[in-house]
Every structure is written in C-alpha cells, then in structure tokens.
Scaffold this active site. Structure first.
Site, PDB file in Angstrom:
ATOM      1  N   CYS A   2     -24.568  65.464 -84.443  1.00 11.74           N
ATOM      2  CA  CYS A   2     -24.966  64.624 -85.563  1.00 11.74           C
ATOM      3  C   CYS A   2     -23.997  63.444 -85.662  1.00 11.74           C
ATOM      4  CB  CYS A   2     -24.983  65.325 -86.907  1.00 11.74           C
ATOM      5  SG  CYS A   2     -26.158  66.672 -86.978  1.00 11.74           S
ATOM      6  N   ARG A  27     -24.374  61.986 -79.964  1.00  9.57           N
ATOM      7  CA  ARG A  27     -23.953  63.116 -80.795  1.00  9.57           C
ATOM      8  C   ARG A  27     -25.127  63.989 -81.239  1.00  9.57           C
ATOM      9  NH1 ARG A  27     -18.818  62.633 -82.674  1.00  9.57           N
ATOM     10  NH2 ARG A  27     -19.255  64.122 -84.330  1.00  9.57           N
ATOM     11  N   TRP A  75     -28.717  66.550 -84.716  1.00 11.14           N
ATOM     12  CA  TRP A  75     -28.827  67.668 -83.787  1.00 11.14           C
ATOM     13  C   TRP A  75     -29.081  68.870 -84.679  1.00 11.14           C
ATOM     14  CZ3 TRP A  75     -26.452  72.366 -82.763  1.00 11.14           C
ATOM     15  CH2 TRP A  75     -26.687  72.916 -81.496  1.00 11.14           C
ATOM     16  N   ASN A 101     -22.787  66.015 -91.147  1.00  9.83           N
ATOM     17  CA  ASN A 101     -22.511  66.585 -89.833  1.00  9.83           C
ATOM     18  C   ASN A 101     -21.751  67.876 -90.070  1.00  9.83           C
ATOM     19  OD1 ASN A 101     -21.805  67.097 -87.163  1.00  9.83           O
ATOM     20  ND2 ASN A 101     -20.112  65.649 -87.172  1.00  9.83           N
ATOM     21  N   GLY A 102     -22.297  69.001 -89.637  1.00  7.38           N
ATOM     22  CA  GLY A 102     -21.622  70.283 -89.841  1.00  7.38           C
ATOM     23  C   GLY A 102     -22.607  71.321 -90.326  1.00  7.38           C
ATOM     24  N   GLU A 483     -18.905  74.205 -61.829  1.00 11.57           N
ATOM     25  CA  GLU A 483     -19.088  72.892 -62.468  1.00 11.57           C
ATOM     26  C   GLU A 483     -20.288  72.154 -61.854  1.00 11.57           C
ATOM     27  OE1 GLU A 483     -18.239  71.516 -65.055  1.00 11.57           O
ATOM     28  OE2 GLU A 483     -18.438  69.368 -64.742  1.00 11.57           O
ATOM     29  N   LYS A 487     -23.484  70.955 -64.025  1.00 11.71           N
ATOM     30  CA  LYS A 487     -23.970  69.558 -64.057  1.00 11.71           C
ATOM     31  C   LYS A 487     -25.456  69.518 -63.753  1.00 11.71           C
ATOM     32  CE  LYS A 487     -21.595  68.023 -65.784  1.00 11.71           C
ATOM     33  NZ  LYS A 487     -20.298  68.411 -66.247  1.00 11.71           N
ATOM     34  N   GLU A 490     -27.676  71.158 -66.622  1.00 11.84           N
ATOM     35  CA  GLU A 490     -27.739  70.509 -67.940  1.00 11.84           C
ATOM     36  C   GLU A 490     -28.464  69.164 -67.903  1.00 11.84           C
ATOM     37  OE1 GLU A 490     -24.182  69.339 -70.122  1.00 11.84           O
ATOM     38  OE2 GLU A 490     -23.119  68.997 -68.255  1.00 11.84           O
ATOM     39  N   HIS A 506     -22.199  90.966 -52.626  1.00  9.06           N
ATOM     40  CA  HIS A 506     -22.221  92.035 -53.639  1.00  9.06           C
ATOM     41  C   HIS A 506     -23.431  91.919 -54.565  1.00  9.06           C
ATOM     42  CE1 HIS A 506     -18.324  93.339 -52.266  1.00  9.06           C
ATOM     43  NE2 HIS A 506     -17.851  92.108 -52.407  1.00  9.06           N
ATOM     44  N   LYS A 605     -23.244  65.659 -77.275  1.00  8.57           N
ATOM     45  CA  LYS A 605     -21.960  65.456 -76.610  1.00  8.57           C
ATOM     46  C   LYS A 605     -20.841  66.268 -77.243  1.00  8.57           C
ATOM     47  CE  LYS A 605     -19.135  63.324 -73.801  1.00  8.57           C
ATOM     48  NZ  LYS A 605     -19.176  63.840 -72.421  1.00  8.57           N
TER      49      LYS A 605
HETATM   50  O1  M6R Z   1     -15.334  67.957 -75.675  1.00 10.30           O
HETATM   51  P1  M6R Z   1     -15.091  69.222 -74.935  1.00 10.30           P
HETATM   52  O2  M6R Z   1     -14.473  69.049 -73.624  1.00 10.30           O
HETATM   53  O3  M6R Z   1     -14.348  70.246 -75.767  1.00 10.30           O
HETATM   54  O4  M6R Z   1     -16.543  69.817 -74.688  1.00 10.30           O
HETATM   55  C1  M6R Z   1     -16.742  71.081 -74.107  1.00 10.30           C
HETATM   56  C2  M6R Z   1     -18.173  71.255 -73.676  1.00 10.30           C
HETATM   57  O5  M6R Z   1     -19.035  71.180 -74.771  1.00 10.30           O
HETATM   58  C3  M6R Z   1     -18.588  70.207 -72.635  1.00 10.30           C
HETATM   59  O6  M6R Z   1     -17.745  70.209 -71.528  1.00 10.30           O
HETATM   60  C4  M6R Z   1     -20.035  70.466 -72.170  1.00 10.30           C
HETATM   61  O7  M6R Z   1     -20.106  71.662 -71.466  1.00 10.30           O
HETATM   62  C5  M6R Z   1     -20.538  69.298 -71.336  1.00 10.30           C
HETATM   63  N1  M6R Z   1     -21.856  68.976 -71.732  1.00 10.30           N
HETATM   64  C6  M6R Z   1     -20.556  69.593 -69.875  1.00 10.30           C
HETATM   65  O8  M6R Z   1     -21.006  68.525 -69.128  1.00 10.30           O
END
Ligand code: M6R
Length: 610
Positions: A2, A27, A75, A101-102, A483, A487, A490, A506, A605
């Site tokens: 948000c 956000r 959001w 926001n929250g 990672e 990527k 997501e 395994h 984000k």
């Molecule tokens: O701001 P942060 O690094 O604490 O965020 C952690 C995760 O929310 C963030 O890395 C998220 O997994 C990303 N979307 C990954 O690309």
C-alpha cells in the site's frame, strides 16, 4: 504494501497525487483512490485495478480543482479487490477521509463497538473502522488532537495513515506506527508519502516520522506530536537520490533497468568499502569488536534477502570460520531461541521495512542479542532499530523482483566475511589483496554477462511456454538455484523449484522427463565435478539442460541443450556472476508471457504485513 501520498500546497492536488501514486505503485497495485477537499466537502474517487484505471476515470469525469488531498494504492488485506474496498474511506458523516498502510488487528471488535453506536459500514476493510472511530472520538472530544490521541490508543496493529479533515482546508494529518511515512518540506507546499520516491519531484528536504508520531502538515508549516499529543521537534534530512533514480529512463521495465545497473552498484560498493585492495568495513572499531566477540551468527531475512543470507553463511563459515545459521524471518520470531550473548543476529533487507524481518530484529533485541543490519534503504525501520548498520548502496529498487539489491547484499556479505577472515588471521594480506583484485574486476565481467542479453532472450523463447522449470546448484551456488527459481516464478508465473544438485537422487529426479527444462548452475568451483555427475543423471533421463557455466567449459556444454557462458571468476564470486543471466531469463520469460515483470500479480515490493 500500500502506498500513501498526501499533498497540500499551490499546485493541482489531483495531478500531484496521481503522479505520486504512480511512483508508489510498486507498493501495491490492485486498486487506487483519491480524496480531494473542495469547499469543505471531501470528494472521493476510487477504482479497482492498476492506477491507470483511476486516471482514466478522472479523465472521463474530472473532479473539481483542489490544492489539497490524499491518495492510496492498495495491496488488499481485509476485503477483496473492488471499488468499495479501495481507499480512501470516508467516515459516516463525511468529516474524515482516511488512507491506510498496515493492518488493524482489533478491527472486528472496534467495528462492533461502533455499530452499537449507530455506525454502519460500506466496505469490508479495517480502514473504514479507523475513519469512523476518529469521527466518533472527534464528535465526543471536540478537539482534533485529542480525538487523534484517543483513536491511536484504541488501534492495535500497524498503521501509517494520511487523513483529510473536512473542517480544515489547510491540513493533512500523517500518523505512523510500524509502517513508514515521510514528510517532504517544499516551498509553499508540503507532501506526505510512504516512500521518498513520491516526494523527490517536489523537494529533497524530508522528515521521517518515527513510530508513535503524528504530523500536522499544512501549506506553510508542519507540526509534529507524539501519541500523547505533546508537540515534538524533528530534524529534516536531505535525500541522497536524484529523480532519475526512480525513473525507468530508456528501459521498458524497472526490472531490466535494475539488472543493467548491477555493474554500477558493484563499483559503488568497491569505491565505498575497498581501499588499496582491502575491505574497510571493520575499520569501524565498534563493528570490528562486535564481530570478534561473537562465536555464532544467525541471519534472519525473507525472500531474496534470505538467499543472500545463504551465500553469506557459506562465506562466513568457509573464510571467517564462524558458525552461521540462516532463518526465514517469519519463522525466526516464532520459536524459542537457544542463544547467548555471543550470538550476533544479522538482519538482511532491501527495503528495511519488511514486517517479518522487523519482528525478527525486535525479537532478537528482546532476548538481549545485538543486531547488525545489512540494509539498502537508509532511514528505514530496520536501519534505525538495529545496533549496527551496513548499507548495500544499490540505490532505489522499484521492480518487485529484487535484482541489484541481491547482488549488493551478496557483495557486502563477501567483503565482510573476507575482512573478518583477515582480521582473525585466516587470510594473509597477500591472499586478501588477490581476492580484492578479482572483486575489482567483477563489474566489467558482469557487463560481459549483460552483453548476452539477446542470447538469453532466445533461450527464454524456448522455455516460456513450459509449466515447470527446475534449478540445480551445489555448494556456494545452491542459493543461486533457489534465487533463480524465485525470480522465474515470481515474474513469469512458471512453476520453478530450486534444489541442491546432490539432493536430486533422493527424490526430485522422479520429476525429470524430456519435457522438463533443468537449469544447472555449474561454474568452475569445488562443486564442479559432483555437479557434472548430477547433470549426467538429468540428461540420461531426457531432461533438457540449460547450463550456466564458465567460458570454455566443453564438458558441461556437451551435456547441455543451451549454454550460458559466464566469465571465469574465483569461487567466492561465482554467486554474483551466475545470478545475472538467471535474472535476465526470468525477465524475458515474463515479457514473452505478457506479464508485467515490475508488478507481478498478488505481490508488492515492500511486505509490511505479517
Ligand atoms: O525488502 P526485503 O529485502 O526485506 O524483502 C524481502 C522479500 O520480500 C523480497 O526479497 C521478495 O522476496 C522479492 N520479491 C524477491 O524478488
């Protein structure tokens, strides 16, 4: 999670607010809305969907002109995505409009209490409760500040709020508890926002609100109060960003821009943290003493930052010989800690506002542990609440998928581990200098990987219609597999899973058939031979291998359907050089599938909810 923006000044509030919303769209982007104050009337417009839906609606049927208003990009937490649940929310008598926001944890109880007082609700949100509660308190107390103080005491949970007050045409109110809020100080105008990126076009002078603070923002003044209603003094800071930092420039997406910024980010950290071929993080004597006194490290982080932590574990244990565990923040705070005062907690976060990671750091402090933050955003909650901070200096990262921030986190952890190893006597001066020579050569090598952009785009064309992709890595590149998979899933919505290559036999090997693309990350390293064996196991079952390997590696190339060659680097730098092609692969797969990689569905984000 948000985005909030509020404006009071001399410009057209609607255009300032909608531009602000676009900057904050990362956000949250499932609905958006705006409230303007016009002749002692609050007018609200809100729409489900991305911000352009709101902008189109305003263009089709314009609101009256105003120089004061608040706006929100959502959001969803409480209540589905629809026009009614979008913010701002008006109080029943139209005295207040609120954006939030929250999460309000006790909203059901408050809603019931207000219902008994004759209030009815049109949305399913917790935010409408805030608007009505404030109105209820205001009508009973008669004084605005007293009503606010009473309201914030009744709210349990986290909230950053911007509030418009029908009876004062020169006032927007900001309230902060556990969600970020910053006030920009302009010339005959002031602006309130969740993130300075929305403030940058207007001013670089800002005041960050701390938890438990209220701001009364007017055209020519800003006053601050604590949650008891007592006036407080706050210090203004100058933002260290330019407007271009938050712009896409010539790139079609922020994700691509940020992938391309990685050589610059690596160079910035070399400039800041390496002098005459030596890392200088531990020239801060307090930090040096801290690390030398600790016998164990627990890293707590989420998502991509967690993966950076896994690389950090490998480096800290290999070079500095300090036992290191890595935990998801969301798990760390909910278990009993078997620690002593010689355990250091390291919180890693790009945003510095991730609720789970903040909880983790508070939990650690409650247990008497010291916390070192490795954070990208200065002035963030994690940076401010930790005992020590190392900044990762990646600049503003807007794309939801973390790319340059990850590379910066891994680089800083590498420098820290190597310097600590040297201070502890595990690396000689010559060895350290040799390693730093390689570090200094790294930005140019990453540029060479970026030059493979078109080749990686072609590989993406081969896999973008698939439903599953497996990523394999071993040793220091096992986190790279995790990672790479994160990527891809997501941003492209292709199901992707990362495994330690040695674990294949395994169980996961059962998934391999001639339809499964398997990305094998196997640059020259101590894990090379064993990973070659795992690749054979995949190939002999029909798996189609896409390999990320060192230039000139014929053996792996022969096993691969597609190869991505990266320049040779020593093992400790392989996680940085190998992740770059995987970021590009995910980016192109998303674009080919018609997904906006900057705003993947259901995500945001900065994850400020638990
Ligand atoms: O701001 P942060 O690094 O604490 O965020 C952690 C995760 O929310 C963030 O890395 C998220 O997994 C990303 N979307 C990954 O690309």
């Amino acid at each position: 999670m948000c985005g909030i923006v509020g404006y009071v000044g001399r410009k057209d509030a609607e255009s300032v607010l909608t531009v602000g919303l676009q900057k904050l769209e990362y956000r949250g982007y499932d609905s958006a809305g705006i409230a303007l104050l016009v002749k002692n009337n609050i007018i609200v417009r809100k729409r489900a969907g991305k911000i352009h839906e709101l902008i189109n609606s305003l263009a089709e049927s314009p609101l009256p002109k105003s120089t004061i208003g608040i706006a929100h990009t959502r959001w969803a937490t409480h209540g589905g995505v629809c026009d009614t649940n979008a913010h701002p929310h008006l109080s029943q008598r139209g005295i207040f409009a609120v954006v939030h926001n929250g999460i309000i944890d006790n909203y059901s109880y408050l809603r019931e209490m207000l219902r008994q007082q004759g209030y009815s609700f049109s949305s399913e949100t917790d935010t409408e409760v805030i608007a009505n509660l404030l109105e209820y308190n205001y009508l009973r107390e008669g004084e605005l500040i007293e009503a606010l103080v009473k309201t914030v005491k009744q709210l349990e949970g986290s909230f950053a709020l911007a509030i418009l007050f029908r009876d004062d045409p020169d006032l927007i109110i900001g309230v902060r508890k556990d969600s970020p809020l910053v006030v920009g100080l302009g010339e005959e105008e002031n602006i309130l926002a969740s993130d300075p990126v929305a403030i940058l076009p207007h001013t670089k002078r800002v005041v960050y609100l701390d938890d438990g603070e209220i701001a009364f923002v007017r055209q020519n003044s800003v006053e601050f109060y604590d949650f008891q209603g007592k006036p407080i003094e706050k210090e203004a800071k100058i933002l260290d960003y330019t407007e271009e930092d938050a712009e896409k420039g010539p790139y079609p997406h922020f994700m691509l821009k940020e992938i391309y910024e990685q050589p610059k980010v690596l160079s910035t950290n070399i400039e800041r943290y390496v002098r005459s071929l030596k890392p200088v993080l531990l020239r801060d004597l307090n930090l040096r003493k801290l690390l030398l006194n600790k016998t164990r490290i627990i890293i707590e982080a989420a998502g991509t930052s967690y993966h950076a932590g896994l690389v950090g574990k490998y480096l800290l244990e290999t070079y500095a010989e300090i036992p290191t565990e890595v935990e998801y923040s969301s798990e760390f705070s909910y278990r009993k800690l078997a620690t002593d005062s010689r355990t250091l907690v390291v919180a890693i976060s790009q945003s510095g506002e991730t609720a789970d990671t903040i909880d983790g750091l508070r939990y650690a402090k409650k247990h008497g542990l010291e916390v070192l933050a490795i954070v990208n955003r200065p002035e963030s909650t994690i940076a401010r609440e930790s005992d020590y901070v190392i900044y990762t200096n990646a600049g503003i990262e807007v794309g939801v998928a973390s790319t340059k921030a990850y590379v910066a986190q891994v680089q800083v952890l590498t420098l820290l581990a190597l310097e600590l190893a040297h201070v502890k006597g595990f690396l000689t001066e010559d060895e350290l200098e040799g390693m730093m020579r390689h570090m200094e050569a790294l930005p140019k090598k990453v540029e060479r990987v970026l030059a493979l952009d078109a080749h990686i785009g072609h590989i993406a064309e081969r896999i973008y219609k698939t439903t599953n992709v497996m990523f394999l890595g071993r040793g220091i590149n096992y986190p790279t597999a995790l990672e790479g998979a994160l990527k891809l899933k997501e941003v492209s919505y292709i199901h992707a899973i990362g495994y330690a290559a040695g674990e294949m036999k395994h169980g996961p090997l059962a998934l391999v058939d001639n339809a499964l693309p398997v990305v094998v990350i196997n640059p020259r390293s101590s894990a090379y031979e064993l990973t070659v064996s795992s690749t054979h196991e995949v190939v002999s079952r029909g798996g189609k291998v896409i390999s990320v390997i060192t230039e000139g590696d014929r053996r792996m190339a022969e096993l691969s359907t597609h190869t991505i060659y990266v320049p040779e680097v020593p093992e400790f730098l392989t996680p940085i050089i190998t992740i770059v092609p995987l970021q590009l692969l995910a980016y192109y797969a998303a674009v080919l599938r018609g997904v906006d990689p900057d705003k993947p569905r259901n995500l945001a984000k900065s994850v400020t909810v638990r």
